[in-house]
Design an enzyme around this catalytic site. Structure first.
Site, short mmCIF file in Angstrom:
data_model
loop_
_atom_site.label_atom_id
_atom_site.label_comp_id
_atom_site.label_asym_id
_atom_site.label_seq_id
_atom_site.Cartn_x
_atom_site.Cartn_y
_atom_site.Cartn_z
N ASP A 28 9.79 -12.14 -11.14
CA ASP A 28 9.12 -11.94 -9.92
C ASP A 28 9.41 -13.16 -8.90
O ASP A 28 9.75 -14.12 -9.36
CB ASP A 28 7.61 -11.91 -10.12
N ASN B 48 -6.45 -12.51 -14.87
CA ASN B 48 -7.17 -11.20 -14.71
C ASN B 48 -6.43 -10.13 -15.35
O ASN B 48 -6.57 -9.10 -14.99
CB ASN B 48 -7.05 -10.96 -12.95
N HIS C 37 -3.01 -9.80 -15.42
CA HIS C 37 -1.85 -9.29 -14.64
C HIS C 37 -0.80 -9.71 -15.64
O HIS C 37 -0.62 -10.85 -16.44
CB HIS C 37 -1.65 -9.85 -13.39
N GLU D 147 -0.89 -6.64 -10.55
CA GLU D 147 -2.44 -6.77 -10.62
C GLU D 147 -3.22 -5.76 -11.17
O GLU D 147 -2.56 -4.57 -11.21
CB GLU D 147 -2.72 -7.17 -9.15
#
Ligand code: F6R
Length: 258
Positions: free
Chosen positions: A67, A135, A137, A142
């Site tokens: 990414d 979280n 991810h 996400e």
């Protein structure tokens, strides 16, 4: 799924390094999918040390990163392009054209995603390394991301921006968008190694390994992969049940190191 619990980030990095070394030794032109972030930093240093001391060569290897932020100046030090160059690429003998990361400094982000898809299609990854977000991810996929998602522009959650604010002078500087490989792209790698270190990852690790396989926890999608290796340290394993721990191979915490 294979779970390895290590005493600390150092041992975790050594285990992950063994996978890299095995892959490059077996296949000189191996394709590595790699992440940025704090988790792989020690591992990258081990790759550099090994290259410099043992002569392990990456001349024919290909690196495809997960990414990249959208909206940072081309020379911004927090661009993942620069992170990879300074933490790994510039210290190996890899040929620069063989290092790939999504381009977010171009006129059409859509076109950039299509180009990345074409690259992924022609470069099947031998191994995909991942970190895990607090979280849950993976890459910048996400919570709520469909498991069929592919390379695209995403909006980062506030959780992620807050977690990454430590790399910037304030949270306002953290980009709101990124380009990321999708979950489906990640699952296409032949082998997946995910690493998680520290107490802040304990809940995400538990959700990933013991919760439902659900879009609410992107990491849980990895359990559908047939060659998944999860390497965590003791702190990140804190919230796992005894039965999960019993299935784990244990290194450097009084285990047998098999
Ligand atoms: C980075 C990436 C992210 C990180 C994750 C964990 O390229 O794709 O998913 O792996 O946010 O980050 P660290 O390792 O900094 O805790």
């Amino acid at each position: 799924m294979n779970l390895i619990i290590t005493s600390d980030n150092q041992t975790l990095s050594q285990k992950a390094f063994q996978f890299i070394k095995e892959t490059i030794t077996r296949k000189a032109d191996a394709v590595f999918g790699l992440p940025t972030g704090d988790t792989p930093k020690k591992l990258y240093q081990m790759m550099i040390d090994d290259h410099q001391q043992q002569g392990t060569s990456y001349r024919e290897a290909r690196i495809i990163n997960l990414d990249e932020y959208v909206g940072l100046a081309t020379d911004h030090p927090q661009r993942y392009f620069h992170f990879m160059r300074s933490h790994l690429i510039d210290h190996l003998d890899i040929q620069l054209p063989n290092f790939h990361i999504p381009r977010s400094d171009c006129i059409s982000l859509h076109q950039s995603c299509l180009l990345y898809e074409a690259l992924l299609a022609t470069h099947p990854r031998d191994i995909q390394l991942l970190g895990l977000g607090i979280n849950g991810h993976i890459g910048f996929n996400e919570p709520g991301t469909p498991f069929t998602a592919r390379t695209r522009v995403v909006t980062l959650t506030e959780d992620t921006r807050r977690a990454n604010a430590r790399f910037f002078s304030s949270i306002d500087e953290v980009p709101k968008r990124a380009i990321t490989m999708g979950i489906e792209n990640i699952l296409e790698a032949k082998k997946i190694v995910i690493m998680a270190s520290g107490k802040s990852k304990a809940q995400a690790v538990r959700n990933m390994l013991e919760g439902e396989i659900t879009e609410a926890c992107p990491g849980s999608a990895l359990r559908m992969h047939r060659d998944l290796w999860v390497i965590i340290d003791t702190l990140a394993s804190q919230k796992l049940s005894d039965s999960t721990r019993h299935q784990a191979m244990v290194w450097g915490v009084g285990g047998d190191g098999q």
